[in-house]
Design a protein around this motif. Structure first.
Motif, PDB file in Angstrom:
ATOM      1  N   ALA A 156      70.892   1.251  14.524  1.00 18.99           N
ATOM      2  CA  ALA A 156      71.325  -0.121  14.251  1.00 18.99           C
ATOM      3  C   ALA A 156      71.574  -0.862  15.564  1.00 18.99           C
ATOM      4  N   GLU A 157      72.221  -0.190  16.509  1.00 20.15           N
ATOM      5  CA  GLU A 157      72.484  -0.802  17.810  1.00 20.15           C
ATOM      6  C   GLU A 157      71.185  -1.096  18.549  1.00 20.15           C
ATOM      7  N   LYS A 158      70.229  -0.185  18.438  1.00 19.43           N
ATOM      8  CA  LYS A 158      68.931  -0.359  19.096  1.00 19.43           C
ATOM      9  C   LYS A 158      68.255  -1.650  18.657  1.00 19.43           C
ATOM     10  N   TYR A 159      68.388  -1.987  17.366  1.00 21.57           N
ATOM     11  CA  TYR A 159      67.715  -3.172  16.832  1.00 21.57           C
ATOM     12  C   TYR A 159      68.668  -4.355  16.622  1.00 21.57           C
ATOM     13  N   GLY A 160      69.895  -4.227  17.090  1.00 18.65           N
ATOM     14  CA  GLY A 160      70.839  -5.333  16.994  1.00 18.65           C
ATOM     15  C   GLY A 160      71.285  -5.644  15.576  1.00 18.65           C
ATOM     16  N   LEU A 161      71.447  -4.608  14.751  1.00 19.19           N
ATOM     17  CA  LEU A 161      71.828  -4.802  13.349  1.00 19.19           C
ATOM     18  C   LEU A 161      73.320  -4.552  13.163  1.00 19.19           C
ATOM     19  N   LYS A 162      73.932  -5.304  12.264  1.00 23.94           N
ATOM     20  CA  LYS A 162      75.345  -5.102  11.952  1.00 23.94           C
ATOM     21  C   LYS A 162      75.527  -3.829  11.135  1.00 23.94           C
ATOM     22  N   VAL A 163      76.687  -3.197  11.291  1.00 28.72           N
ATOM     23  CA  VAL A 163      76.998  -1.954  10.583  1.00 28.72           C
ATOM     24  C   VAL A 163      78.238  -2.153   9.714  1.00 28.72           C
ATOM     25  N   LEU A 164      78.122  -1.772   8.453  1.00 27.30           N
ATOM     26  CA  LEU A 164      79.269  -1.766   7.547  1.00 27.30           C
ATOM     27  C   LEU A 164      79.748  -0.326   7.412  1.00 27.30           C
ATOM     28  N   ASP A 165      80.962  -0.070   7.875  1.00 22.38           N
ATOM     29  CA  ASP A 165      81.496   1.291   7.913  1.00 22.38           C
ATOM     30  C   ASP A 165      82.190   1.651   6.593  1.00 22.38           C
ATOM     31  N   LEU A 166      81.403   1.910   5.560  1.00 23.37           N
ATOM     32  CA  LEU A 166      81.985   2.368   4.300  1.00 23.37           C
ATOM     33  C   LEU A 166      82.443   3.819   4.394  1.00 23.37           C
ATOM     34  N   TYR A 167      81.984   4.521   5.431  1.00 18.15           N
ATOM     35  CA  TYR A 167      82.422   5.903   5.630  1.00 18.15           C
ATOM     36  C   TYR A 167      83.927   5.950   5.858  1.00 18.15           C
ATOM     37  N   SER A 168      84.425   5.101   6.740  1.00 18.61           N
ATOM     38  CA  SER A 168      85.859   5.082   7.033  1.00 18.61           C
ATOM     39  C   SER A 168      86.669   4.682   5.807  1.00 18.61           C
ATOM     40  N   VAL A 169      86.138   3.729   5.041  1.00 18.38           N
ATOM     41  CA  VAL A 169      86.820   3.305   3.806  1.00 18.38           C
ATOM     42  C   VAL A 169      86.895   4.474   2.830  1.00 18.38           C
ATOM     43  N   ALA A 170      85.797   5.223   2.726  1.00 21.46           N
ATOM     44  CA  ALA A 170      85.775   6.386   1.843  1.00 21.46           C
ATOM     45  C   ALA A 170      86.760   7.461   2.312  1.00 21.46           C
ATOM     46  N   LYS A 171      86.823   7.687   3.621  1.00 26.12           N
ATOM     47  CA  LYS A 171      87.759   8.685   4.162  1.00 26.12           C
ATOM     48  C   LYS A 171      89.208   8.285   3.866  1.00 26.12           C
ATOM     49  N   GLU A 172      89.495   7.011   4.012  1.00 25.55           N
ATOM     50  CA  GLU A 172      90.852   6.518   3.753  1.00 25.55           C
ATOM     51  C   GLU A 172      91.229   6.640   2.276  1.00 25.55           C
ATOM     52  N   ASN A 173      90.224   6.702   1.432  1.00 25.16           N
ATOM     53  CA  ASN A 173      90.458   6.776  -0.010  1.00 25.16           C
ATOM     54  C   ASN A 173      89.912   8.082  -0.595  1.00 25.16           C
ATOM     55  N   ALA A 174      89.979   9.142   0.211  1.00 24.13           N
ATOM     56  CA  ALA A 174      89.467  10.450  -0.217  1.00 24.13           C
ATOM     57  C   ALA A 174      90.179  10.977  -1.454  1.00 24.13           C
ATOM     58  N   ASP A 175      91.421  10.538  -1.654  1.00 28.54           N
ATOM     59  CA  ASP A 175      92.172  10.968  -2.840  1.00 28.54           C
ATOM     60  C   ASP A 175      91.619  10.358  -4.120  1.00 28.54           C
ATOM     61  N   LYS A 176      90.706   9.401  -3.972  1.00 33.45           N
ATOM     62  CA  LYS A 176      90.104   8.737  -5.126  1.00 33.45           C
ATOM     63  C   LYS A 176      88.703   9.261  -5.428  1.00 33.45           C
ATOM     64  N   LEU A 177      88.296  10.337  -4.742  1.00 34.24           N
ATOM     65  CA  LEU A 177      87.038  10.994  -5.083  1.00 34.24           C
ATOM     66  C   LEU A 177      87.166  11.632  -6.460  1.00 34.24           C
ATOM     67  N   SER A 178      86.069  11.659  -7.206  1.00 28.39           N
ATOM     68  CA  SER A 178      86.080  12.287  -8.527  1.00 28.39           C
ATOM     69  C   SER A 178      86.020  13.806  -8.367  1.00 28.39           C
ATOM     70  N   SER A 179      86.005  14.518  -9.472  1.00 30.02           N
ATOM     71  CA  SER A 179      86.045  15.982  -9.436  1.00 30.02           C
ATOM     72  C   SER A 179      84.823  16.599  -8.771  1.00 30.02           C
ATOM     73  N   ASP A 180      83.703  15.864  -8.699  1.00 33.41           N
ATOM     74  CA  ASP A 180      82.511  16.424  -8.054  1.00 33.41           C
ATOM     75  C   ASP A 180      82.581  16.319  -6.531  1.00 33.41           C
ATOM     76  N   GLY A 181      83.589  15.624  -6.012  1.00 34.03           N
ATOM     77  CA  GLY A 181      83.765  15.530  -4.574  1.00 34.03           C
ATOM     78  C   GLY A 181      82.786  14.605  -3.877  1.00 34.03           C
ATOM     79  N   VAL A 182      82.011  13.847  -4.639  1.00 34.16           N
ATOM     80  CA  VAL A 182      80.981  12.968  -4.077  1.00 34.16           C
ATOM     81  C   VAL A 182      81.173  11.522  -4.549  1.00 34.16           C
ATOM     82  N   HIS A 183      81.278  11.371  -5.857  1.00 36.50           N
ATOM     83  CA  HIS A 183      81.452  10.050  -6.443  1.00 36.50           C
ATOM     84  C   HIS A 183      82.940   9.698  -6.497  1.00 36.50           C
TER      85      HIS A 183
END
Length: 201
Positions: A156-183
């Motif tokens: 993304a940086e190479k091509y000057g594209l914006k990045v949306l960090d949903l990874y960090s949002v997911a980590k902050e809300n890991a307690d809201k993962l379903s029983s499969d640990g993915v959704h």
């Protein structure tokens, strides 16, 4: 949840259960702001909850799939859907939790860049935003998500594209993962949708 795929053809590694989901919002309206969100099942659910937040403020078309980036039908399907969209103002790209047959540091990087270049050619002059893959509970797979997100940010940086960090949002809300640990639970998807809406706003 098992991350499984069929090795039957080394050039076309596919999961045991392949699926595609498409959605075109307000098909006959080409006046409002319109995003094209490409991703996995997480992206599909986030788009649904985003719609509940925004109503008809703007439109979000969707393509979610289990296909890997090395599958030529991945690109053919996107091209076919793109022809049917009333218009596209901006693109959200999240490859997501699939394509585990690709080596993280070599093949994944090669095909991730190929996918972004493909989108830039398909939607010339349209902004493309990279959405990071969400976190998972299982350690073995989480250890692969992190380097893949590093690849995504690097390209993304190479091509000057914006990045949306949903990874960090997911980590902050890991307690809201379903029983499969993915959704996620409804509450978790709402948190992700709120982050996406803030990014787009």
């Amino acid at each position: 949840m098992e991350f499984t795929y069929d090795f039957g053809n080394e050039k076309k590694k596919r999961e045991i259960y392949e699926w595609d989901r498409t959605w075109i919002d307000h098909t006959n309206d080409n006046t409002g702001k319109r995003y094209f969100y490409i991703g996995d099942s997480i992206a599909w659910a986030v788009r649904i909850y985003l719609k509940q937040l925004i109503g008809d403020t703007y439109y979000v078309d969707g393509y979610s799939t289990s296909k890997t980036l090395s599958d030529e039908y991945y690109y053919e399907t996107i091209k076919l859907l793109a022809k049917q969209l009333p218009k596209t103002d901006e693109i959200l790209f999240n490859f997501g939790l699939h394509g585990w047959s690709l080596e993280d540091d070599t093949e994944y990087k090669e095909f991730y860049e190929k996918a972004l270049k493909f989108l830039m050619e398909l939607f010339p002059s349209k902004p493309i935003h990279v959405v990071l893959t969400t976190a998972v509970k299982e350690v073995a797979h989480e250890e692969r998500v992190e380097p893949r997100n590093r690849v995504a940010k690097e390209i993304a940086e190479k091509y000057g594209l914006k990045v949306l960090d949903l990874y960090s949002v997911a980590k902050e809300n890991a307690d809201k993962l379903s029983s499969d640990g993915v959704h996620f639970s409804e509450e978790g998807y709402i948190k992700l949708a709120e982050a996406l809406n803030k990014f787009l706003g």
